[in-house]
Design a protein around this motif. Structure first.
Motif, PDB file in Angstrom:
ATOM      1  N   GLY A 166      70.970  18.372  34.991  1.00  0.00           N
ATOM      2  CA  GLY A 166      71.002  16.942  34.669  1.00  0.00           C
ATOM      3  C   GLY A 166      70.509  15.991  35.731  1.00  0.00           C
ATOM      4  O   GLY A 166      69.703  15.103  35.447  1.00  0.00           O
ATOM      5  N   THR A 167      71.002  16.121  36.977  1.00  0.00           N
ATOM      6  CA  THR A 167      70.625  15.201  38.058  1.00  0.00           C
ATOM      7  C   THR A 167      70.353  15.983  39.331  1.00  0.00           C
ATOM      8  O   THR A 167      70.822  17.119  39.502  1.00  0.00           O
ATOM      9  CB  THR A 167      71.735  14.182  38.346  1.00  0.00           C
ATOM     10  N   LYS A 168      69.613  15.370  40.253  1.00  0.00           N
ATOM     11  CA  LYS A 168      69.338  16.020  41.539  1.00  0.00           C
ATOM     12  C   LYS A 168      70.641  16.304  42.286  1.00  0.00           C
ATOM     13  O   LYS A 168      70.790  17.355  42.916  1.00  0.00           O
ATOM     14  CB  LYS A 168      68.434  15.132  42.393  1.00  0.00           C
ATOM     15  N   GLU A 169      71.583  15.368  42.213  1.00  0.00           N
ATOM     16  CA  GLU A 169      72.849  15.530  42.941  1.00  0.00           C
ATOM     17  C   GLU A 169      73.634  16.734  42.444  1.00  0.00           C
ATOM     18  O   GLU A 169      74.402  17.351  43.201  1.00  0.00           O
ATOM     19  CB  GLU A 169      73.700  14.262  42.795  1.00  0.00           C
ATOM     20  N   ASN A 170      73.460  17.069  41.195  1.00  0.00           N
ATOM     21  CA  ASN A 170      74.216  18.177  40.601  1.00  0.00           C
ATOM     22  C   ASN A 170      73.553  19.533  40.814  1.00  0.00           C
ATOM     23  O   ASN A 170      74.143  20.571  40.518  1.00  0.00           O
ATOM     24  CB  ASN A 170      74.400  17.929  39.095  1.00  0.00           C
ATOM     25  N   ALA A 171      72.317  19.516  41.322  1.00  0.00           N
ATOM     26  CA  ALA A 171      71.550  20.768  41.413  1.00  0.00           C
ATOM     27  C   ALA A 171      72.234  21.798  42.302  1.00  0.00           C
ATOM     28  O   ALA A 171      72.445  22.953  41.892  1.00  0.00           O
ATOM     29  CB  ALA A 171      70.144  20.478  41.914  1.00  0.00           C
ATOM     30  N   GLU A 172      72.613  21.410  43.520  1.00  0.00           N
ATOM     31  CA  GLU A 172      73.191  22.399  44.433  1.00  0.00           C
ATOM     32  C   GLU A 172      74.537  22.928  43.945  1.00  0.00           C
ATOM     33  O   GLU A 172      74.727  24.151  43.897  1.00  0.00           O
ATOM     34  CB  GLU A 172      73.335  21.828  45.848  1.00  0.00           C
ATOM     35  N   PRO A 173      75.504  22.071  43.556  1.00  0.00           N
ATOM     36  CA  PRO A 173      76.781  22.632  43.091  1.00  0.00           C
ATOM     37  C   PRO A 173      76.625  23.475  41.822  1.00  0.00           C
ATOM     38  O   PRO A 173      77.305  24.496  41.671  1.00  0.00           O
ATOM     39  CB  PRO A 173      77.656  21.396  42.838  1.00  0.00           C
ATOM     40  N   TRP A 174      75.729  23.083  40.920  1.00  0.00           N
ATOM     41  CA  TRP A 174      75.539  23.845  39.674  1.00  0.00           C
ATOM     42  C   TRP A 174      74.955  25.225  39.966  1.00  0.00           C
ATOM     43  O   TRP A 174      75.448  26.242  39.468  1.00  0.00           O
ATOM     44  CB  TRP A 174      74.616  23.072  38.737  1.00  0.00           C
ATOM     45  N   ILE A 175      73.910  25.247  40.785  1.00  0.00           N
ATOM     46  CA  ILE A 175      73.261  26.526  41.096  1.00  0.00           C
ATOM     47  C   ILE A 175      74.187  27.398  41.935  1.00  0.00           C
ATOM     48  O   ILE A 175      74.285  28.614  41.713  1.00  0.00           O
ATOM     49  CB  ILE A 175      71.930  26.293  41.826  1.00  0.00           C
ATOM     50  N   ARG A 176      74.890  26.790  42.860  1.00  0.00           N
ATOM     51  CA  ARG A 176      75.812  27.565  43.701  1.00  0.00           C
ATOM     52  C   ARG A 176      76.909  28.213  42.847  1.00  0.00           C
ATOM     53  O   ARG A 176      77.258  29.381  43.038  1.00  0.00           O
ATOM     54  CB  ARG A 176      76.424  26.663  44.779  1.00  0.00           C
ATOM     55  N   ALA A 177      77.438  27.474  41.893  1.00  0.00           N
ATOM     56  CA  ALA A 177      78.472  28.017  41.008  1.00  0.00           C
ATOM     57  C   ALA A 177      77.921  29.186  40.195  1.00  0.00           C
ATOM     58  O   ALA A 177      78.611  30.187  39.971  1.00  0.00           O
ATOM     59  CB  ALA A 177      78.997  26.916  40.089  1.00  0.00           C
ATOM     60  N   LYS A 178      76.687  29.055  39.751  1.00  0.00           N
ATOM     61  CA  LYS A 178      76.041  30.107  38.979  1.00  0.00           C
ATOM     62  C   LYS A 178      75.921  31.386  39.820  1.00  0.00           C
ATOM     63  O   LYS A 178      76.239  32.487  39.366  1.00  0.00           O
ATOM     64  CB  LYS A 178      74.648  29.634  38.546  1.00  0.00           C
ATOM     65  N   LEU A 179      75.464  31.235  41.044  1.00  0.00           N
ATOM     66  CA  LEU A 179      75.270  32.393  41.922  1.00  0.00           C
ATOM     67  C   LEU A 179      76.600  33.002  42.365  1.00  0.00           C
ATOM     68  O   LEU A 179      76.698  34.213  42.559  1.00  0.00           O
ATOM     69  CB  LEU A 179      74.426  31.988  43.134  1.00  0.00           C
ATOM     70  N   GLU A 180      77.606  32.156  42.526  1.00  0.00           N
ATOM     71  CA  GLU A 180      78.937  32.659  42.899  1.00  0.00           C
ATOM     72  C   GLU A 180      79.485  33.593  41.819  1.00  0.00           C
ATOM     73  O   GLU A 180      80.208  34.546  42.115  1.00  0.00           O
ATOM     74  CB  GLU A 180      79.911  31.494  43.115  1.00  0.00           C
ATOM     75  N   LYS A 181      79.131  33.313  40.568  1.00  0.00           N
ATOM     76  CA  LYS A 181      79.567  34.171  39.455  1.00  0.00           C
ATOM     77  C   LYS A 181      78.691  35.401  39.269  1.00  0.00           C
ATOM     78  O   LYS A 181      78.951  36.215  38.385  1.00  0.00           O
ATOM     79  CB  LYS A 181      79.561  33.359  38.150  1.00  0.00           C
ATOM     80  N   GLY A 182      77.644  35.507  40.095  1.00  0.00           N
ATOM     81  CA  GLY A 182      76.741  36.640  39.967  1.00  0.00           C
ATOM     82  C   GLY A 182      75.784  36.527  38.804  1.00  0.00           C
ATOM     83  O   GLY A 182      75.205  37.525  38.357  1.00  0.00           O
TER      84      GLY A 182
END
Length: 366
Positions: free
Chosen positions: A232-248
């Protein structure tokens, strides 16, 4: 019971020789008949590259004119194909409609061996099938092909019902060139297996479409779009992607089974996409997602070399030219039919039925 070594998925097994393309995943190289695919995408047109793959050389002015004329002359759909498409329920996906429409093009004369005339006629009709179905779903009267427009421009015209934007035509043309051919991938292998039985061209391409329909082969661009929209937004990119990778979980549009370095198709398409979408908020977000994704993949999976692939930038281009997500994989098929048919022609020249072995793992009778 056999002791033969098993290569699951035939990975690493060479089953054919081809002069159509070189796919070098280790070094990030893609070559069409002695030409860099990225250069072809930037400097040539869909018809020129199709001529290269079908005839073995880039066309001169007269050869290009003949091929364009032949494609234009074969775009119209037979009445029975239109009637069949009209009878398919609206909730049937576009790839299934395309597969059914192509299967109905097997008129008399489609025997063995396949011919270039058959290949050209079929390639001309795939965009019309997709555009005809899209118009019906949208409640519009399907447009007839226009003889004054080249292949990609006519496809956009029939899909959207308006004069195509030249910048959109150029961007989509580049995408269609970069996806025309890519070695012995799953759908191309399917086409060659079918052709090796001396079945007809229509059967081979119908089978290839069925293979491309699978989400592990042809479904990634729409999933990239879904990912970017979810961020959705640039600000959300890092937390969203990090959460995705944390879940494998997997990041769509990053990494490729073949390419262990930058996908050369993505490199070329990123240039075209940037020119097309300069100042576009959605593309600006996509570029930011790519940057953050690369950084976090290196953090979470160091040394894995998970670069952005062609599907990532395909999503950017197709969104920019206004194609709906359900058209992404069918549009892939509109281009890949060139490579499929080139492989079918090559298989026919020196044919031997493709018949691998399997190891029996069941029990023996008493």
């Amino acid at each position: 019971m056999s002791g033969n070594i098993v290569a699951i998925g035939l990975e690493g097994i060479v089953v054919a020789e081809t002069d159509l393309s070189l796919v070098d995943g280790q070094n990030g190289l893609l070559v069409y008949r002695g030409h860099w695919a990225r250069d072809l995408a930037i400097h040539h047109t869909f018809e020129e590259v199709a001529h290269l793959l079908w005839y073995g050389h880039l066309p001169n002015e007269q050869e290009l004119g003949r091929l364009k004329d032949a494609l234009k002359a074969n775009r119209a759909l037979p009445a029975h194909v239109k009637a069949a498409i009209d009878a398919i329920p609206a909730d049937v996906d576009m790839m299934s409609v395309l597969r059914s429409g192509v299967s109905l093009l097997g008129e008399s004369g489609h025997g063995w061996p396949p011919t270039l005339d058959q290949v050209i006629a079929l390639t001309a009709k795939l965009p019309t099938i997709v555009a005809y179905r899209k118009a019906r779903l949208d409640g519009r009267t399907p447009l007839e092909p226009r003889a004054d427009l080249d292949h990609t421009a006519n496809y956009l015209y029939m899909l959207k019902g308006e004069e195509p934007n030249p910048a959109h035509v150029r961007a989509l043309d580049a995408y269609l060139i970069l996806t025309q051919e890519h070695g012995l991938n799953a759908s191309t292998f399917t086409a060659r297996v079918i052709a090796s039985t001396q079945s007809d061209l229509i059967s081979a391409i119908t089978g290839a479409i069925g293979s491309l329909k699978g989400p592990l082969h042809g479904g990634a661009p729409s999933e990239v779009t879904e990912m970017i929209e979810a961020i959705g937004t640039k600000e959300n990119a890092e937390p969203w992607i990090r959460a995705k990778l944390e879940k494998g979980e997997r990041l769509m549009g990053f990494g490729h089974r073949i390419y262990k370095t930058i996908d050369p198709r993505a490199k070329a398409l990123s240039v075209v996409a940037a020119e097309l979408s300069a100042g576009d908020p959605w593309f600006d977000l996509a570029t930011h997602v790519e940057k953050v994704g690369m950084q976090l993949l290196e953090e979470y999976k160091p040394g894995r070399k998970l670069h952005t692939n062609v599907e990532f930038f395909a999503a950017a281009v197709m969104r920019a030219v206004g194609l709906a997500d359900e058209l992404f994989t069918p549009t892939f098929a509109v281009s890949r039919v060139v490579g499929w048919s080139a492989h079918v022609l090559e298989q026919a020249k020196n044919n031997r039925i493709i018949r691998p072995q399997s190891n029996y793992t069941g029990s023996m009778p008493e």
